[in-house]
Design a protein around this motif. Structure first.
Motif, PDB file in Angstrom:
ATOM      1  N   SER A 157      -4.810   6.659   8.509  1.00 35.39           N
ATOM      2  CA  SER A 157      -5.921   6.611   7.561  1.00 35.39           C
ATOM      3  C   SER A 157      -7.121   7.410   8.046  1.00 35.39           C
ATOM      4  CB  SER A 157      -6.329   5.149   7.314  1.00 35.39           C
ATOM      5  OG  SER A 157      -5.262   4.430   6.746  1.00 35.39           O
TER       6      SER A 157
ATOM      7  N   TRP B 145      -1.245  13.284   4.311  1.00 36.78           N
ATOM      8  CA  TRP B 145      -1.436  13.291   2.856  1.00 36.78           C
ATOM      9  C   TRP B 145      -1.289  11.877   2.337  1.00 36.78           C
ATOM     10  CZ3 TRP B 145       2.231  12.521  -1.238  1.00 36.78           C
ATOM     11  CH2 TRP B 145       1.771  12.890  -2.508  1.00 36.78           C
ATOM     12  N   ASP B 146      -2.296  11.426   1.577  1.00 33.01           N
ATOM     13  CA  ASP B 146      -2.292  10.087   1.014  1.00 33.01           C
ATOM     14  C   ASP B 146      -2.310  10.212  -0.508  1.00 33.01           C
ATOM     15  OD1 ASP B 146      -2.686   7.487   0.186  1.00 33.01           O
ATOM     16  OD2 ASP B 146      -4.152   7.029   1.748  1.00 33.01           O
TER      17      ASP B 146
ATOM     18  N   ARG C 189      -2.749   8.178  -2.731  1.00 35.64           N
ATOM     19  CA  ARG C 189      -3.739   7.340  -3.402  1.00 35.64           C
ATOM     20  C   ARG C 189      -5.071   8.059  -3.589  1.00 35.64           C
ATOM     21  NH1 ARG C 189      -3.881   2.438   0.689  1.00 35.64           N
ATOM     22  NH2 ARG C 189      -4.305   4.257   2.001  1.00 35.64           N
ATOM     23  N   ARG C 190      -5.253   9.128  -2.824  1.00 35.65           N
ATOM     24  CA  ARG C 190      -6.535   9.827  -2.863  1.00 35.65           C
ATOM     25  C   ARG C 190      -6.433  11.058  -3.757  1.00 35.65           C
ATOM     26  NH1 ARG C 190      -9.855   9.025   2.084  1.00 35.65           N
ATOM     27  NH2 ARG C 190     -10.617  11.118   1.632  1.00 35.65           N
ATOM     28  N   ALA C 191      -7.466  11.288  -4.509  1.00 34.16           N
ATOM     29  CA  ALA C 191      -7.471  12.440  -5.414  1.00 34.16           C
ATOM     30  C   ALA C 191      -7.538  13.742  -4.657  1.00 34.16           C
ATOM     31  CB  ALA C 191      -8.649  12.326  -6.380  1.00 34.16           C
ATOM     32  N   ASP C 192      -8.165  13.732  -3.464  1.00 31.12           N
ATOM     33  CA  ASP C 192      -8.303  14.981  -2.703  1.00 31.12           C
ATOM     34  C   ASP C 192      -7.100  15.266  -1.812  1.00 31.12           C
ATOM     35  OD1 ASP C 192      -8.814  12.840  -1.110  1.00 31.12           O
ATOM     36  OD2 ASP C 192     -10.660  13.609  -0.227  1.00 31.12           O
TER      37      ASP C 192
ATOM     38  N   THR D  66      -6.036  13.699   3.846  1.00 30.71           N
ATOM     39  CA  THR D  66      -7.179  12.913   4.315  1.00 30.71           C
ATOM     40  C   THR D  66      -7.831  13.520   5.552  1.00 30.71           C
ATOM     41  OG1 THR D  66      -5.764  11.514   5.709  1.00 30.71           O
ATOM     42  CG2 THR D  66      -6.107  10.818   3.418  1.00 30.71           C
TER      43      THR D  66
ATOM     44  N   GLU E 160       0.808  -1.223   0.000  1.00 31.81           N
ATOM     45  CA  GLU E 160       0.000   0.000   0.000  1.00 31.81           C
ATOM     46  C   GLU E 160       0.840   1.271   0.000  1.00 31.81           C
ATOM     47  OE1 GLU E 160      -3.382   0.040  -0.336  1.00 31.81           O
ATOM     48  OE2 GLU E 160      -2.945  -2.076  -0.746  1.00 31.81           O
TER      49      GLU E 160
END
Length: 820
Positions: A386, A341-342, A344-347, A350, A326
């Motif tokens: 997360s 900040w992730d 994998r996420r578009a925004d 988190t 991951e």
């Protein structure tokens, strides 16, 4: 013969060495093995050491005898005798003891172990200071709370005779740096060696073996402080700091390879590795203006990769492993705000959360998706990357916030170690937030950087050049302190090699007497666990039922012929106790004195005009005068700003004068009847004045002087009549002055002793200003007291008796400066 003449060759048994040009390497072939050769060499060399430690041995003995004994597995007091240690110049005894611990466990090493405790701090002290320090360290380690045995007390050449000690200093110092350490990491070289790497405030990078010996020549950045170190495979290291640059080093070659980032006018606030899901690993570099960049960890060229946006402010960064394939999330702290900040996420981000104080450190945990942080409010928390959910909170440390964190594993559990502004380290369970073991104490300034070393099994031989640290799988914690030391710790226990629990730091200590044995002083000692009186003649304690409030200061005197003890407490109260109840009976409480709103830091009792007076100086900034005969307050002054640090009484031709010193940097004199000021305040220019002492003069027409000890590490003598300094400044050279004591030797020589967090007692001749002696303890000291052989009405002592107290406990010794 000098070292330049070549190595000393021990004669082979049964053979004359005359005309034999063979080297040791050649001769050793005739012996069973190299170990046997070194054993025979050590035995032969030890016979060349004079019994008198004041006689200097040959330089080869002082530099190499301990090493031969260690290699021959005979590292003990018989093969490296006491007499050679004051001249020992390898500065390697503590390392040799650690490396040969398993082999030499059954050997007598009392003097060697005593030397190892002070060796890192002894510096360039002369042989008499070294011998005196060794004598005190040996007594403290081998005769705790034991009365003096005159038949075993004297050591030829030592300037003291130890009388009594209750001292439990740790033996966990790996190395002492001449500069302030700013960063610390661990790396494993391509040949499998574990090394510690430190950066300092002068831009120097040093490599250390796990047992504290320098591994190779230092690297010089010729820039600002090195605040970040990031090891990479292939013996590479990235460094960054206050000059805004990132540099790439080849450690084992000692070579600067590149400077891929150079941004003058900024400083690097974070340097970390980061790998997003399905993406290559990159080096992230954050600057003080909020600019964030990425470098390829192989070519060190900029990488065009998605990055979070930062505010225009310094940022702390920590990659948080999400487990498996991951990749990572990125925890970002700027001031009081923390965001995750992730990629994998578009925004992007988190979640975020605000803290009461500015965040000081972030660290990834062994548990996937979890990280820990600490802030200026004292908060130490554990969070899920997360969800942002707080999974655990550590209890707030009792004295100051944490400023450094590192992740580790303790008994198979994910944990975090914190370094606090109160100079202690603590270990926390990452799942529950509960403390693992007690506080780890020993640093004299905050630990600013932490790392770990892998443990090795004691049942298996350690790799060549590696010390036996801890059982396999149990990491050892290593800290770099602002006190210039590298120290090692066993998580959940005291410092590795200490063997004994750490004594609670002494909050107050004083000498008075005599006790039940003629001429033997009494010692009053207080720490957070309680208060006791000890008779140095019998070694027996007398309980002092002071209650729950910790004692912060002592004073003693006679009131109408009755011996009286005065105690000040953390609740701002002052208590009076009668000592006229027999040798071993608990003192009786007589009365209390109320008036201070904050704890009293110093007291002094003295006779004047047929009365016994007491002066107290408090953290509330007041100086108060009391009549102990009538048990009443006489006067109060609030002239000092903030805290009064110390008080003393000065005998002058006009009668006694009260002297007080304060946080405002002034020394003030007061009339003992009215408590009105006498003359103008002395502005000492020493920042805070922590200590004062009266320096009487022998001449009938001579004026007594006042000594002031400052936060800047200097001591100044003052003429209270003119308000002018006398003579030159005296500099202790190892930190602030915490305590002063004046005494006269048996021959009348005037001496001034000073000490502080550096743990060394410095002695000067006040007439000439000449430096006389260093007594090194290796542990911070906060109090000095003296019983002078020439004090009127005092016990009959052949020599002045000095008490020193601090973090490691209390030691008492007479001091003999004659012959210097």
């Amino acid at each position: 013969m000098s070292d330049a003449d070549g190595p000393y060759r021990a004669p082979r048994p049964g053979r004359s060495d005359t005309g034999d040009s063979k080297t040791w390497a050649d001769d050793s072939k005739a012996w069973a093995d190299t170990k046997d050769a070194h054993r025979l060499i050590a035995e032969a060399l030890s016979r060349l050491v004079a019994a008198d430690p004041t006689i200097p041995p040959h330089p080869y003995l002082s530099r190499h005898l301990a090493q031969h004994a260690a290699r021959g597995e005979v590292l003990d007091d018989a093969h490296v005798p006491l007499a050679v240690l004051p001249w020992e110049s390898s500065a390697n005894v503590r390392t040799l003891l650690r490396q040969s611990d398993a082999v030499s466990a059954a050997r007598r090493q009392e003097w060697l172990e005593a030397w190892a405790r002070i060796e890192p701090f002894i510096g360039g002290a002369g042989p008499d200071s070294r011998l005196t320090s060794l004598h005190l360290a040996h007594h403290a380690a081998t005769r705790p709370r034991t009365p003096l045995d005159p038949s075993a007390a004297r050591v030829s050449g030592s300037r003291i005779t130890p009388l009594w000690s209750d001292w439990t200093a740790q033996d966990n110092v790996l190395a002492v740096s001449e500069t302030r350490l700013e960063s610390l990491t661990r790396t494993t070289t391509t040949d499998g060696r574990s090394l510690l790497v430190s950066g300092d405030n002068h831009g120097t990078i040093r490599m250390w073996e796990p047992h504290g010996v320098p591994a190779m020549a230092p690297l010089h950045t010729y820039g600002g402080a090195v605040q970040h170190l990031l090891p990479l495979p292939g013996d590479l290291l990235l460094s960054a700091g206050t000059d805004g640059s990132v540099r790439v080093w080849h450690l084992t070659r000692g070579q600067l390879l590149a400077e891929p980032v150079h941004r003058p006018g900024t400083w690097v606030s974070a340097l970390t590795l980061f790998a997003a899901k399905d993406a290559s690993e990159v080096v992230l570099v954050a600057h003080s203006d909020g600019r964030l960049g990425a470098l390829d960890p192989v070519t060190f060229r900029p990488v065009d990769t998605p990055l979070p946006s930062l505010d225009p402010a310094p940022a702390l960064l920590s990659g948080v492993s999400l487990g498996g394939a991951e990749g990572m999330a990125l925890a970002v702290a700027q001031g009081r705000r923390v965001r995750v900040w992730d990629p994998r996420r578009a925004d992007g981000y988190t979640h975020e959360h605000e803290h009461e104080g500015a965040v000081r450190a972030l660290v990834d945990l062994a548990a996937p998706g979890r990280y820990a942080l600490c802030d200026d409010s004292g908060y130490i928390g554990f969070r899920d990357a997360s969800t942002g959910r707080e999974t655990a909170v550590a209890p707030a440390p009792p004295a100051g916030p944490a400023i450094a964190l590192t992740a580790l594993t303790v008994a198979g559990r994910a944990a975090v170690a914190s370094g606090g502004s109160d100079h202690t380290l603590r270990v926390w369970d990452a799942r529950t937030g509960a403390a693992i073991g007690g506080p780890l104490e020993g640093h004299t300034a905050p630990p600013v950087a932490l790392t770990t070393l892998p443990g090795t099994s004691r049942e298996l031989p350690a790799p060549a050049g590696q010390e036996l640290l801890a059982p396999a799988g149990q990491e050892v914690l290593v800290s770099a302190g602002a006190d210039h030391t590298l120290r090692r710790w066993k998580p959940g226990g005291p410092g590795v090699g200490a063997g004994r629990a750490v004594r609670r730091p002494v909050t107050a200590a004083a000498l008075f007497g005599p006790g039940s044995t003629a001429g033997a002083p009494l010692i009053a000692v207080a720490d957070e666990s309680g208060t006791a009186l000890w008779d140095t003649g019998t070694g027996r304690p007398v309980p002092l039922p002071t209650g729950h409030a910790t004692v912060t200061a002592f004073a003693s005197t006679l009131v109408r012929g009755e011996p009286l003890l005065v105690t000040a407490h953390s609740d701002a109260g002052v208590q009076l106790w009668s000592l006229d109840r027999g040798a071993h009976a608990a003192p009786a409480r007589l009365a209390g004195l109320l008036g201070h709103s904050l704890p009293v830091r110093s007291m002094a009792a003295f006779p004047h005009d047929g009365r016994t007076l007491l002066v107290t100086g408090g953290a509330d900034g007041t100086v108060r005068l009391w009549d102990l005969d009538r048990v009443c307050a006489l006067a109060c002054r609030e002239d000092h700003l903030l805290s009064v640090r110390d008080v003393a009484v000065l005998d002058t031709a006009q009668g006694p004068r009260i002297v007080s010193a304060g946080t405002d940097g002034t020394v003030r004199l007061w009339d003992p009847v009215t408590l009105r000021p006498v003359g103008a305040p002395l502005h000492c220019e020493q920042r805070v004045v922590n200590a004062v002492a009266a320096v009487p003069l022998d001449e009938p027409d001579g004026a007594a002087l006042v000594a002031s000890g400052g936060e800047d590490g200097t001591i100044r003598l003052w003429d209270p009549g003119t308000g002018r300094p006398v003579g030159r400044r005296l500099d202790i050279g190892d930190g602030p002055v915490a305590a002063l004591a004046f005494f006269r030797t048996a021959t009348g020589r005037p001496c001034l002793a000073a000490t502080g967090p550096g743990g060394t007692i410095h002695v000067w001749d006040t007439d000439t200003g000449s430096y006389l002696l260093r007594i090194v303890t290796g542990s911070p000291l906060g109090a000095l007291d003296v019983l002078d052989a020439r004090q009127p009405g005092g016990p009959h002592l052949a020599h002045p008796v000095l008490l020193a107290a601090g973090v490691a406990g209390v030691c008492v010794f007479d001091i003999r400066m004659e012959g210097r």
